[in-house]
Write an enzyme that holds these catalytic residues in place. Structure first.
Site, PDB file in Angstrom:
ATOM      1  N   CYS A 329       0.835  -1.202   0.000  1.00 54.12           N
ATOM      2  CA  CYS A 329       0.000   0.000   0.000  1.00 54.12           C
ATOM      3  C   CYS A 329       0.877   1.262   0.000  1.00 54.12           C
ATOM      4  O   CYS A 329       1.537   1.545  -0.987  1.00 54.12           O
ATOM      5  CB  CYS A 329      -0.976  -0.024   1.165  1.00 54.12           C
ATOM      6  SG  CYS A 329      -2.360   1.119   0.946  1.00 54.12           S
ATOM      7  N   HIS A 427      -3.702  -5.512   1.079  1.00 55.45           N
ATOM      8  CA  HIS A 427      -3.521  -5.857   2.487  1.00 55.45           C
ATOM      9  C   HIS A 427      -4.004  -7.290   2.732  1.00 55.45           C
ATOM     10  O   HIS A 427      -4.899  -7.777   2.046  1.00 55.45           O
ATOM     11  CB  HIS A 427      -4.327  -4.922   3.384  1.00 55.45           C
ATOM     12  CG  HIS A 427      -3.848  -3.504   3.380  1.00 55.45           C
ATOM     13  ND1 HIS A 427      -2.663  -3.129   3.976  1.00 55.45           N
ATOM     14  CD2 HIS A 427      -4.398  -2.381   2.855  1.00 55.45           C
ATOM     15  CE1 HIS A 427      -2.505  -1.826   3.824  1.00 55.45           C
ATOM     16  NE2 HIS A 427      -3.526  -1.343   3.142  1.00 55.45           N
TER      17      HIS A 427
END
Length: 485
Positions: A329, A427
Site C-alpha cells: 500500500c 492488504h
C-alpha cells in the site's frame, strides 16, 4: 433490543478482547449479536461487505459473532495523520480531515451518525455488544462525548467496566474511575471485570470483597492471563512472537510514525520459519533477507522519516547483497519515483521523490478505493485474497509487470525485472497459506511450512469465549445483558 457496553479504566485494559469474547459466547448461546464501537481512533482498518471502512477490531468482533463486518458496526472512525489531526470517516467513507478543535465542534453531527447506525443494528440483531474507547474518566473529553458514557446515556444501556490487573493498581483504577463519573453514569456500571490475572484467585478474594463493599458493584469475573493469545491489535504494534530457529527468514519492518494496517504482519510473526523484527526510530537497522515497507497514513511524511533515519541507504545496500524488498500500500507508493499530493490530503500539498526502485508515480486523490479482492500472485500462480484501502492512483511502465492478477481481470502492483523488488496495494496477502508460501519462497525460504492463520485466529477467539464460560458469573452476566435465565 438489549445493548450492553464494555468500557475500560484505561486504554488497553481489555475492552476489545472482552467484547470479542462476549460476542463469541453469545453466538454459542444461539443469540444473534453484533459488535459496535461508536467512535474508534485507529490506523488498522478493514473493508466491509457494504464497501466501507471500519476499525480492524470490529471486523474481528464480527467474525466472533458469525456475521459479516458492516459500516454500522463502527460509524465513526478517526485515522490520525498528524499529532493534532485525523481523517474523519463516517459510515465507512472519509468526509475530510479535521484538527481536534474542529472535530470537537463536529461531534453533535457525529453522534447523530452513531445513533442512526445503532438503531439499524437493533433492528437486525438480538443483542448489540458495544466497545468504548480509552476511559470514561477522561474529564477533558466528557463534554459532547460519543465514545463512552455519552453514548451509554443516549441509548440508556448498562455498562461493564474492565481493568487490567497485570499492570498493577487494579483497585485504584476501578474505584478512581467510578469516583470520576457522574451519579447517573455511575449507576450504569452493573459489574466489574478484572482482566489478565496471574496466580491463585483465592489470594485476590479479600480485595474483591473490599471492592464490592466499597462500591456496591459486583465483580462479574476475574479472567486469567492467556499466554500465546493472538488477537489482531486495534492500533498498537504487536511485536510478540515465539522463539525462532537460527535458520528462520529474517524480516525487518520499519515502524513508521503513521504506520497503518500493520496487522498485515501478524501471520509472519506467528510463522515458525519467520523471524520478524519491527525497527523503531533510533534503532540499528539489522541485516535481513526481506525488508517490508508497510502501509502509511501520511506517505510523504513517512518517506521523509525513512530517509532521515537511514533507510534509503540501508535498502540500497540490502539490494546490492541480493536481499528482497516488498512494499504494501503506502510502502508500494514509496518504491516508485514520486508521490504527489496536490490536494493536501495527508499534509501540506506538494510532491516528494520516492525511492525510485520501480518506474511509476502515484497521485493521491480524494476518493478512496475500498474493496475486498481475490486473485493470483505471479509467483507460483498462488491464490491470494485481501483488501484494498488507498487513495493513491499509480501509473507507469513498472506496473505492466504486475505482482497480482485479480479474478475480475484487473491487475495490481509490480515486480522488478531482476525479481528483487515487489509491491502491491493488497492488504492481508500473508493470510492465505498459498500466497504466504509463495512470497516466503520468493524471499528465500527453501521449503515453506504451511500455516492455517485463519484457524489460529478462530482458535484464540474460542479460547476467549471459554474464559467467559469458566470465569464469569453467568447468571449475573445474563441478567445484565437481558437474556432469559
Amino acid at each position: 433490543m438489549p445493548t450492553v457496553m464494555v468500557q475500560g479504566t484505561t486504554s488497553d485494559a481489555g475492552k476489545s478482547t472482552l467484547v470479542t469474547a462476549l460476542c463469541r459466547w453469545l453466538r454459542r448461546q444461539g443469540v444473534s449479536v453484533a459488535p459496535f464501537k461508536p467512535q474508534n481512533m485507529a490506523l488498522n482498518s478493514a473493508v466491509t461487505v457494504d464497501g466501507g471502512e471500519i476499525g480492524r477490531a470490529q471486523a474481528v468482533q464480527a467474525e466472533a459473532s458469525g456475521v459479516l463486518p458492516h459500516t454500522d458496526m463502527n460509524p465513526v472512525l478517526l485515522k490520525p495523520n498528524t499529532d493534532t489531526g485525523a481523517q474523519v470517516i463516517i459510515h465507512g467513507h472519509a468526509i475530510g480531515c479535521m484538527d481536534a478543535r474542529t472535530y470537537h465542534a463536529y461531534k453533535p453531527e457525529a453522534m447523530r451518525a452513531v445513533l442512526v447506525s445503532h438503531q439499524r443494528l437493533c433492528q437486525r440483531y438480538d443483542v448489540i455488544m458495544v466497545e468504548g474507547a480509552g476511559s470514561p474518566a477522561e474529564i477533558n473529553l466528557r463534554e459532547g462525548d460519543i465514545a463512552n458514557m455519552g453514548f451509554a446515556e443516549a441509548v440508556d444501556c448498562p455498562v461493564l467496566l474492565v481493568a487490567d490487573i497485570d499492570k498493577g493498581g487494579v483497585f485504584a483504577h476501578l474505584v478512581g474511575t467510578l469516583e470520576l463519573l457522574s451519579p447517573t453514569e455511575r449507576a450504569r456500571v452493573r459489574g466489574f471485570v478484572i482482566n489478565r490475572f496471574r496466580g491463585d484467585v483465592s489470594l485476590l478474594q479479600p480485595g474483591i470483597d473490599w471492592l464490592e463493599a466499597r462500591t456496591g458493584v459486583p465483580v462479574l469475573g476475574v479472567l486469567p492471563y492467556l499466554h500465546d493469545l493472538h488477537l489482531e491489535a486495534e492500533d498498537a504494534v504487536n511485536a510478540r512472537q515465539a522463539s525462532k530457529s537460527q535458520a528462520a527468514l529474517k524480516v525487518v519492518v520499519p515502524v513508521l510514525p503513521r504506520i497503518s494496517n500493520h496487522t498485515d504482519f501478524d501471520p509472519l510473526r506467528l510463522h515458525l520459519q519467520v523471524d520478524l523484527q519491527f525497527v523503531r526510530a533510533g534503532e540499528i537497522i539489522p541485516p535481513a533477507d526481506l525488508i517490508i515497507l508497510p502501509g502509511s497514513k501520511s506517505v510523504r511524511a513517512d518517506l521523509a522519516f525513512l530517509r532521515e533515519h537511514g533507510w534509503e541507504t540501508a535498502i540500497q545496500r540490502h539490494l546490492r547483497y541480493g536481499g528482497r524488498v516488498l512494499g504494501i500500500c503506502g510502502g508500494l507508493q514509496m518504491l516508485g519515483k514520486r508521490v504527489c499530493d496536490p490536494l493536501g490530503l495527508e499534509g501540506p500539498a506538494g510532491d516528494s521523490p520516492g525511492f525510485g526502485l520501480l518506474d511509476f508515480e502515484t497521485t493521491l486523490q480524494a476518493q478512496k478505493r475500498l474493496t475486498n479482492v481475490s486473485g493470483r500472485l505471479v509467483l507460483d500462480d498462488a491464490v491470494v485474497r485481501g483488501y484494498e484501502i488507498h487513495a493513491g492512483i499509480s501509473s507507469g511502465p513498472a506496473l505492466a509487470r504486475a505482482l497480482v492478477n485479480f479474478d475480475n481481470g484487473q491487475s495490481d502492483g509490480a515486480l522488478s525485472e531482476d525479481g528483487l523488488v515487489a509491491g502491491t496495494y493488497l492488504h492481508g496477502l500473508f493470510e492465505a497459506a498459498e500466497a504466504s508460501g509463495a512470497l516466503l519462497a520468493w524471499a528465500g525460504v527453501e521449503r515453506v511450512e504451511g500455516q492455517d492463520y485463519a484457524g489460529l485466529r478462530a482458535r484464540d477467539i474460542d479460547r476467549l469465549a471459554d474464559l467467559i464460560e469458566r470465569h464469569m458469573d453467568i447468571p449475573r452476566l445474563r441478567e445484565v445483558i437481558g437474556l432469559t435465565i
